[in-house]
Design an enzyme around this catalytic site. Structure first.
Site, PDB file in Angstrom:
ATOM      1  N   LEU A   1       0.888  -1.163   0.000  1.00 33.23           N
ATOM      2  CA  LEU A   1       0.000   0.000   0.000  1.00 33.23           C
ATOM      3  C   LEU A   1       0.920   1.206   0.000  1.00 33.23           C
ATOM      4  CD1 LEU A   1      -2.893  -0.494   2.612  1.00 33.23           C
ATOM      5  CD2 LEU A   1      -3.140  -0.053   0.172  1.00 33.23           C
ATOM      6  N   ASP A   2       0.595   2.203  -0.786  1.00 34.53           N
ATOM      7  CA  ASP A   2       1.402   3.414  -0.803  1.00 34.53           C
ATOM      8  C   ASP A   2       1.430   4.066   0.571  1.00 34.53           C
ATOM      9  OD1 ASP A   2       1.854   3.210  -3.565  1.00 34.53           O
ATOM     10  OD2 ASP A   2      -0.035   4.231  -3.999  1.00 34.53           O
ATOM     11  N   ARG A   3       2.430   4.854   0.800  1.00 33.70           N
ATOM     12  CA  ARG A   3       2.587   5.563   2.069  1.00 33.70           C
ATOM     13  C   ARG A   3       1.357   6.403   2.405  1.00 33.70           C
ATOM     14  NH1 ARG A   3       7.171  10.086   2.620  1.00 33.70           N
ATOM     15  NH2 ARG A   3       6.274  11.140   4.394  1.00 33.70           N
TER      16      ARG A   3
END
Length: 184
Positions: A41-43
């Site tokens: 998951l992206d930051r």
């Protein structure tokens, strides 16, 4: 039997265990040794992340050829319309090609959703709306690029389900350990 950790990844946490810049990582939350993220998951995204202690299971969850359905709750800028929802369900042309058709539905903001820290930017003259988006692929920042391509940029992105696994009542930073027979 392989073990899984269901983890509610908070906003601004990296999906890795180390960072040379000192940013928050999974190591700040996951204390069980031997677990590795199965997917990313992206930051700036939140929600369900699966971690496992089994390499074969990690590959099975992360590999697009196994096509686990991923469900996202997406807050977008603007009042998303039926035409944009229709485009999402047909597939959207991105720089790296056409996405597979998604399941997309306009929803009301879930009442169980935790507040984000920091909160999303709010504009008095521009409304926001929510969609539930289900996809079977995982191109880089795909959901954000899809909503932008149909004219409604993503403001907040929460993954709520991966295959049979659901975020449930886990709050940001919480995890739940369970066994699975997903390799059968």
């Amino acid at each position: 039997m392989p073990n899984l950790l269901l983890f509610n990844k908070p906003f601004d946490v990296l999906c890795q265990f180390t960072d040379d810049l000192g940013r928050p990582t999974l190591a700040d939350y996951i204390k069980q040794p031997g677990f590795y993220a199965a997917g990313r998951l992206d930051r700036d995204s939140e929600g369900l992340l699966l971690l496992t202690d089994n390499g074969r299971l990690q590959q099975r969850i992360a590999d697009p050829k196994f096509k686990l359905l991923k469900t996202y709750l997406v807050q977008v800028e603007g009042d998303i319309d039926a035409a944009a929802i229709q485009k999402l369900t047909q597939g959207v042309i991105l720089k790296d090609g056409l996405t597979r058709p998604a399941q997309a539905t306009k929803i009301i903001q879930p009442n169980w959703l935790w507040p984000r820290t920091p909160p999303i930017r709010e504009r008095k003259t521009i409304p926001t709306s929510w969609i539930e988006l289900k996809i079977r692929e995982g191109k880089n920042r795909q959901v954000r690029r899809m909503t932008a391509a149909v004219g409604f940029p993503t403001l907040r992105l929460i993954r709520s389900e991966i295959g049979e696994f659901k975020l449930g009542a886990l709050q940001p930073g919480e995890s739940q350990r369970l066994s699975t027979n997903l390799l059968k």
